[in-house]
Design a protein around this motif. Structure first.
Motif, mmCIF file in Angstrom:
data_model
loop_
_atom_site.group_PDB
_atom_site.id
_atom_site.type_symbol
_atom_site.label_atom_id
_atom_site.label_comp_id
_atom_site.label_asym_id
_atom_site.label_seq_id
_atom_site.Cartn_x
_atom_site.Cartn_y
_atom_site.Cartn_z
ATOM 1 N N CYS B 681 0.828 -1.220 0.000
ATOM 2 C CA CYS B 681 0.000 0.000 0.000
ATOM 3 C C CYS B 681 0.860 1.267 0.000
ATOM 4 C CB CYS B 681 -0.936 0.011 1.213
ATOM 5 S SG CYS B 681 -2.300 -1.160 1.055
ATOM 6 N N ILE B 682 2.157 1.131 0.173
ATOM 7 C CA ILE B 682 3.039 2.312 0.196
ATOM 8 C C ILE B 682 3.148 2.879 -1.221
ATOM 9 C CG2 ILE B 682 5.422 3.071 0.565
ATOM 10 C CD1 ILE B 682 5.596 0.928 2.806
ATOM 11 N N ARG B 683 3.027 4.202 -1.329
ATOM 12 C CA ARG B 683 3.184 4.872 -2.630
ATOM 13 C C ARG B 683 4.123 6.066 -2.474
ATOM 14 N NH1 ARG B 683 1.191 0.953 -3.505
ATOM 15 N NH2 ARG B 683 -0.528 0.350 -4.888
ATOM 16 N N LYS B 684 4.752 6.422 -3.575
ATOM 17 C CA LYS B 684 5.726 7.525 -3.546
ATOM 18 C C LYS B 684 5.075 8.856 -3.210
ATOM 19 C CE LYS B 684 8.772 5.227 -6.785
ATOM 20 N NZ LYS B 684 7.920 4.058 -7.038
ATOM 21 N N ASN B 685 3.769 8.931 -3.412
ATOM 22 C CA ASN B 685 3.048 10.173 -3.172
ATOM 23 C C ASN B 685 2.752 10.417 -1.698
ATOM 24 O OD1 ASN B 685 1.759 12.337 -4.699
ATOM 25 N ND2 ASN B 685 -0.136 11.614 -3.751
ATOM 26 N N ASP B 686 2.964 9.441 -0.841
ATOM 27 C CA ASP B 686 2.593 9.572 0.573
ATOM 28 C C ASP B 686 3.220 10.822 1.181
ATOM 29 O OD1 ASP B 686 1.441 7.055 0.338
ATOM 30 O OD2 ASP B 686 3.175 5.995 1.187
ATOM 31 N N THR B 687 2.421 11.531 1.978
ATOM 32 C CA THR B 687 2.988 12.630 2.778
ATOM 33 C C THR B 687 3.782 12.004 3.934
ATOM 34 O OG1 THR B 687 1.062 12.638 4.191
ATOM 35 C CG2 THR B 687 1.043 14.149 2.291
ATOM 36 N N PRO B 688 4.617 12.793 4.622
ATOM 37 C CA PRO B 688 5.337 12.219 5.775
ATOM 38 C C PRO B 688 4.383 11.612 6.800
ATOM 39 C CG PRO B 688 6.262 14.342 5.190
ATOM 40 C CD PRO B 688 5.044 14.170 4.321
ATOM 41 N N GLN B 689 3.268 12.295 7.031
ATOM 42 C CA GLN B 689 2.311 11.767 8.010
ATOM 43 C C GLN B 689 1.727 10.436 7.518
ATOM 44 O OE1 GLN B 689 -1.239 14.089 8.385
ATOM 45 N NE2 GLN B 689 -1.948 12.984 10.209
ATOM 46 N N GLY B 690 1.353 10.428 6.247
ATOM 47 C CA GLY B 690 0.794 9.200 5.672
ATOM 48 C C GLY B 690 1.813 8.076 5.670
ATOM 49 N N ARG B 691 3.050 8.394 5.293
ATOM 50 C CA ARG B 691 4.095 7.359 5.258
ATOM 51 C C ARG B 691 4.354 6.808 6.660
ATOM 52 N NH1 ARG B 691 8.058 5.883 1.604
ATOM 53 N NH2 ARG B 691 6.414 6.448 0.144
ATOM 54 N N ALA B 692 4.346 7.699 7.645
ATOM 55 C CA ALA B 692 4.589 7.230 9.023
ATOM 56 C C ALA B 692 3.476 6.271 9.454
ATOM 57 C CB ALA B 692 4.685 8.416 9.965
ATOM 58 N N ILE B 693 2.241 6.583 9.054
ATOM 59 C CA ILE B 693 1.115 5.685 9.400
ATOM 60 C C ILE B 693 1.302 4.333 8.709
ATOM 61 C CG2 ILE B 693 -1.368 5.331 9.064
ATOM 62 C CD1 ILE B 693 -1.678 8.394 9.449
ATOM 63 N N LYS B 694 1.648 4.372 7.432
ATOM 64 C CA LYS B 694 1.816 3.117 6.687
ATOM 65 C C LYS B 694 2.974 2.280 7.251
ATOM 66 C CE LYS B 694 -0.208 4.665 2.324
ATOM 67 N NZ LYS B 694 -0.115 4.723 0.872
ATOM 68 N N LEU B 695 4.057 2.973 7.577
ATOM 69 C CA LEU B 695 5.209 2.226 8.123
ATOM 70 C C LEU B 695 4.906 1.698 9.517
ATOM 71 C CD1 LEU B 695 8.294 4.276 6.864
ATOM 72 C CD2 LEU B 695 7.370 2.131 5.977
ATOM 73 N N ASN B 696 4.097 2.434 10.245
ATOM 74 C CA ASN B 696 3.690 1.947 11.568
ATOM 75 C C ASN B 696 2.984 0.586 11.430
ATOM 76 O OD1 ASN B 696 3.192 2.019 14.359
ATOM 77 N ND2 ASN B 696 1.130 2.784 13.996
ATOM 78 N N HIS B 697 2.084 0.500 10.445
ATOM 79 C CA HIS B 697 1.387 -0.774 10.235
ATOM 80 C C HIS B 697 2.347 -1.843 9.704
ATOM 81 C CE1 HIS B 697 -2.478 0.808 11.281
ATOM 82 N NE2 HIS B 697 -2.390 1.763 10.388
ATOM 83 N N TYR B 698 3.214 -1.438 8.798
ATOM 84 C CA TYR B 698 4.162 -2.414 8.235
ATOM 85 C C TYR B 698 5.020 -3.015 9.349
ATOM 86 C CZ TYR B 698 7.864 -4.248 5.109
ATOM 87 O OH TYR B 698 8.769 -5.059 4.459
ATOM 88 N N ILE B 699 5.529 -2.156 10.198
ATOM 89 C CA ILE B 699 6.416 -2.650 11.265
ATOM 90 C C ILE B 699 5.625 -3.464 12.295
ATOM 91 C CG2 ILE B 699 7.922 -1.951 13.174
ATOM 92 C CD1 ILE B 699 8.622 0.574 11.461
ATOM 93 N N SER B 700 4.478 -2.949 12.678
ATOM 94 C CA SER B 700 3.757 -3.665 13.744
ATOM 95 C C SER B 700 3.234 -5.012 13.237
ATOM 96 C CB SER B 700 2.644 -2.813 14.344
ATOM 97 O OG SER B 700 1.594 -2.674 13.448
ATOM 98 N N LEU B 701 2.806 -5.064 11.976
ATOM 99 C CA LEU B 701 2.377 -6.354 11.419
ATOM 100 C C LEU B 701 3.565 -7.308 11.299
ATOM 101 C CD1 LEU B 701 -0.117 -5.032 8.726
ATOM 102 C CD2 LEU B 701 -0.699 -6.632 10.555
ATOM 103 N N TYR B 702 4.703 -6.759 10.933
ATOM 104 C CA TYR B 702 5.908 -7.591 10.831
ATOM 105 C C TYR B 702 6.254 -8.187 12.198
ATOM 106 C CZ TYR B 702 10.542 -9.124 9.349
ATOM 107 O OH TYR B 702 11.635 -9.881 9.054
#
Lengths: 187, 767
Positions: B681-702
């Protein structure tokens, strides 16, 4: 290299259903001979190895022993990394099955240690349908390496495979034999 | 001469799409032909290279062969193994696209005959952009059922050219075959959209509403004291006629009706009394129970031995569509009472191609034979007795596609323990090979009746298109990344474990992703209840927003999911969509964090749907069984081309960021699937806030599913400090420092337009 199918029809063009199929190995000494011939072997571990018990150990414990005795780097797929870490083993690389196969088919790939692509890839613990397809990829698109499977059932697309083994005791004996022979080679 | 011919062709196309209607300017590719989007395809295939896993070493298509393609041998025609794989993938996509388009064409003709070609397409007040695919691909805004014929004729023409390319001695490049497969995939979504627009308008399915009725789901949902009619397949022409007939004849609450596969979902959109028995994997199992008095088949995903299976258990059978006639006598013009008499007295099975007549016959036959039908499942004692015949020979295991030890489960039943066979039932794809192979004829499926859950669940009836207002609400948070992604679970039911789907839905809905479902996946995800006895459809809202669980409907309703992605580009970002496929696909690929999951795909339709998603820039994750499709589109994250055009600066930037990493990818386990979905779901267009949310899920799911620290590729997705989720800041910083990570320049408006040869100017992606 893998052998020709045991029975090749004379009129291949009309009746043939495939020409290359895995050579079966079941003597641990033969298996170890293939491993020792390799300069840069790799052991790809699938998640089934973390779930199946053989004798009084998990399958992954045999894998760890083989890797250690043969000094073979490990690629952990799916969820196997966490289990390896529980046993105090840090995998040399973490890829999913299709990713490691995708990398292996590139002859220029530097391998998990950055020393060059591998010349022998050992597989254990991947679902049979996925493993069969992945081995087919390597058979057709990675002539620069050989494949060896230590799974319980025969994998025709590998270069070397165990035969179908219907008794766990026999499978265990082969894996134990591989470990012992690798250890004695080390000494 | 070329120019003259081109303008003649364009003239014809402009006439067909009514170019004079100035709702948007006509873009560069109206009604694209095979090569019109080839440059876009080649750009996709440059980063996401085809990965082939041959299912067979041979080519057996023509009389030159059989040809052995191992060890770089070529066939007698010159074809190599890679090109042969791509050719077969194209063929699969064409089969899939033909099925959806055939369904669409049939239902369209049926409804035009009923209501006339001028019947308006009406998706309700909430949907103004009614046909995102037809608008984008053809450049046309359909207003009536008659307009949809233009789309069907366009697909027919393209399909003919595509199919001809697989003839011996035609295409010789695997990349061009892939481009053609992508074309077929795109057409598939147009065909599905035609089917949906026609069905919704013609049958008055729910539309422009989020909360559709909850209907009963499960093989025990039928009231077995009443006559039961079972529909199998994917076409609602006859099933809706049965509902109409029951209503008109005062029998609406006296006869039970429902289905397996997509006709079940379609019928549930027409009547909330319809029961959804379950997905394809339950077909043979349910048919062998003999509970259905009458089985009505239409098209696709029907067991080809259905006539024999129905006869064995005394169910009457009517085939209702010409695509599957089973060698039966065509009784379409026979007297209704005579058909009923022959079916009841002589146990004859018939083809009846008139839906109204088929409906009347089915109801009358069901009413007559139901009183004689056994109305209960076998007892525990009967199951134990039957299981005693098992000799544990192991042949069942050898023919099981999943290598399950079925004999062990059966022998445990003989001892009174049903736990093992229950577990196997939950993993079973329902092919029946085990029972066929059993030398002692143990009725394995019958024994499973005792083990299978008698639970009745709830599924929300398919709601059809996503409303324009919903798109406006979620457009910004999706493209900025603050809604972390859209997860679409679609397709067939050959899962590693059918319980996986409900867990995936639960995990991502709780995390406020948008979760959408369709087809068999929509059913299976509903076959689970939480501690409070609620299914996912009762727990989560049905509006298209963060934390929702939306069932769009049957297979053909997949067009609404991909259509929603187009609508984000069109309605939210205000980019014109008319004949503007590259701009839409580029926007979706670079800015819409959506990913499809086909966890148990078996069919060629699934291949077409997934390939259509891929051309539109939507990555798809498939289950391990899907490695048999022979082809994936994979990148190699640290070595591939991740350059994009920064449309604001008009500069090409090497982002080094593999987002999305793959276009179609096999995951081996549910755990890996969970993590992969968050990453894709990560895209190059993500804002920093959006990217932080996505990475939060990526890391916590991992951490939750994979264990063992941080994801190995995390550094590739962290552009600046602000991208690092607060809760993992310390750990991530330490990791980044340890590998010598350096911050990267952000990209203003990431696009591929301008990075490959195209007629589309970079400014076309800016609004």
């Amino acid at each position: 290299m893998s052998q020709l199918s045991p029975i090749i029809p004379y009129h291949r063009v009309n009746t043939l259903t495939g020409t290359r199929t895995a050579r079966t190995l079941e003597d641990p000494k033969d298996i170890v001979r293939q491993i020792k011939k390799a300069k840069r072997p790799l052991f790809v571990l699938g998640p089934i190895a973390t779930k199946v018990s053989l004798g009084d150990k998990l399958l992954i414990e045999y894998c760890i022993d083989i890797a250690k005795a043969g000094n073979i780097p490990i690629c952990a797929t799916a969820t196997t990394k966490a289990k390896l870490l529980e046993y105090g083993v840090k995998p040399d690389s973490v890829y999913d099955t299709v990713e490691i196969i995708n990398a292996l088919k590139d002859p220029e790939w530097k391998g998990v240690k950055g020393e060059g692509n591998h010349d022998l890839v050992i597989f254990l613990g991947i679902r049979s349908d996925l493993a069969n397809q992945g081995l087919s990829t390597l058979k057709h698109f990675a002539p620069h390496l050989s494949t060896l499977t230590l799974c319980k059932y025969y994998h025709p697309h590998a270069d070397y495979s165990l035969p179908n083994i219907f008794k766990d005791e026999k499978w265990k004996a082969i894996l134990d034999g591989v470990i012992e022979n690798l250890k004695s080679e080390q000494q | 001469m070329e120019l003259k011919e081109l303008s003649k062709r364009l003239e014809e196309v402009y006439r067909k799409i009514k170019a004079e209607l100035n709702w948007e300017p006509v873009g560069p590719t109206p009604m694209p032909e095979l090569s019109d989007l080839r440059n876009w395809d080649m750009r996709l295939l440059k980063t996401y290279k085809p990965f082939y896993a041959p299912f067979c070493d041979m080519c057996c298509i023509c009389t030159f062969g059989k040809c052995d393609l191992t060890e770089h041998r070529r066939g007698a025609c010159g074809i190599d193994i890679a090109t042969q794989q791509a050719r077969l993938v194209l063929l699969a996509c064409l089969i899939g696209c033909s099925c959806h388009t055939g369904h669409a064409a049939h239902i369209l003709d049926y409804l035009i005959e009923k209501y006339g070609p001028d019947k308006k397409i009406d998706l309700g007040e909430g949907v103004a952009v009614e046909a995102p695919h037809i608008r984008t691909v053809l450049g046309m805004k359909p207003e009536t059922l008659g307009d949809l014929k233009v789309a069907i004729e366009y697909i027919y023409k393209e399909l003919t050219h595509l199919l001809s390319s697989v003839h011996t001695g035609q295409e010789g490049s695997y990349l061009d075959y892939e481009s053609k497969a992508l074309h077929a995939g795109m057409l598939d979504h147009v065909g599905m959209e035609v089917a949906e627009l026609a069905q919704i308008s013609g049958f008055n399915y729910p539309t422009s509403v989020a909360e559709t009725p909850l209907v009963d789901l499960g093989w025990n949902a039928f009231d077995k004291t009443k006559p039961i009619i079972l529909f199998i397949g994917h076409n609602p022409a006859t099933s809706t006629a049965v509902v109409d007939y029951l209503r008109e004849s005062g029998l609406y609450d006296k006869v039970e009706f429902g289905g397996i596969c997509c006709t079940a979902l379609e019928t549930a959109r027409y009547s909330d009394r319809a029961k959804v028995v379950g997905p394809l994997s339950r077909q043979l199992f349910f048919v062998r129970s003999g509970i259905a008095d009458v089985i009505m088949t239409d098209e696709q995903c029907i067991r080809t031995d259905i006539t024999q299976e129905a006869a064995k258990v005394g169910s009457a059978l009517i085939a209702t569509l010409e695509k599957a006639m089973y060698g039966l006598e065509d009784a379409t013009n026979m007297d209704t009472d005579e058909i009923v008499r022959k079916m009841v007295d002589e146990k004859k099975q018939f083809v009846i191609l008139n839906p109204r007549k088929a409906a009347e016959v089915a109801v009358k036959v069901a009413m007559e034979i139901a009183p004689k039908r056994r109305k209960e499942w076998i007892t525990e004692e009967e199951a134990k007795e039957l299981a005693k015949k098992c000799s544990l020979c192991g042949l069942c295991e050898q023919v099981c596609p999943n290598l399950f030890n079925i004999g062990k489960g059966i022998s445990e039943v003989a001892k009174g323990n049903f736990d093992t066979i229950r577990d196997i039932f939950n993993l079973c794809i329902g092919c029946g090979k085990c029972e066929e192979e059993c030398p002692r004829n143990v009725p394995i499926f019958k024994i499973m009746q005792q083990a299978a859950s008698k639970e009745v669940w709830k599924i929300r009836a398919g709601r059809g298109p996503i409303m324009d207002t919903e798109i406006r609400n979620v457009g910004a948070p999706i493209t900025l990344g603050t809604i972390p992604g859209v997860i679409a679970l679609v397709g067939c039911s050959s899962y590693p474990d059918h319980r996986d789907l409900a867990e995936v839905v639960e995990e991502f809905a709780k995390r406020k992703y948008i979760v959408v479902l369709s087809g068999c996946a929509g059913m299976v995800a509903g076959m689970w209840k939480d501690a409070d006895g609620k299914t996912i459809y009762e727990k989560y809202p049905g509006n298209f927003d963060a934390g929702c669980v939306v069932n769009v409907g049957s297979c053909v309703a997949n067009s609404h999911i991909t259509g929603a992605a187009i609508k984000i580009a069109n309605i939210f970002a205000a980019l014109p969509l008319r004949a503007n496929y590259e701009v839409m696909a580029d926007y979706v690929l670079n800015r819409v964090g959506a990913v499809g999951v086909a966890w148990g795909p078996y069919s060629q339709k699934a291949a077409a749907i997934a390939t259509g998603c891929n051309r539109l820039g939507i990555p798809v994750v498939v289950g391990p069984i899907a490695s048999k499709y022979r082809r994936l589109y994979l990148s190699r994250k640290e070595e591939d081309d991740w350059r994009v055009m920064d449309a604001r600066k008009k500069q090409i930037v090497d982002t080094g960021e593999p987002s999305p990493e793959h276009l179609i990818y096999v995951c081996e386990t549910k755990e890996k699937l969970m993590v992969t979905l968050a990453k894709l779901c990560i895209r190059k267009n993500d804002t920093p806030q959006g990217r932080a949310i996505k990475l939060n899920h990526y890391i916590s799911l991992y951490k939750k599913y994979m264990g063992g620290g941080l994801p190995e590729d995390l550094h590739l997705y962290v552009r600046r400090d602000a991208d690092i989720p607060l809760v993992y800041k310390k750990e991530v910083k330490a990791y980044l420092d340890s590998i010598g990570w350096k911050p990267k320049e952000p990209v203003g408006l990431p696009t591929w337009i301008g990075t490959y040869p195209t007629k589309v100017p970079v400014d076309a992606v800016i609004r």
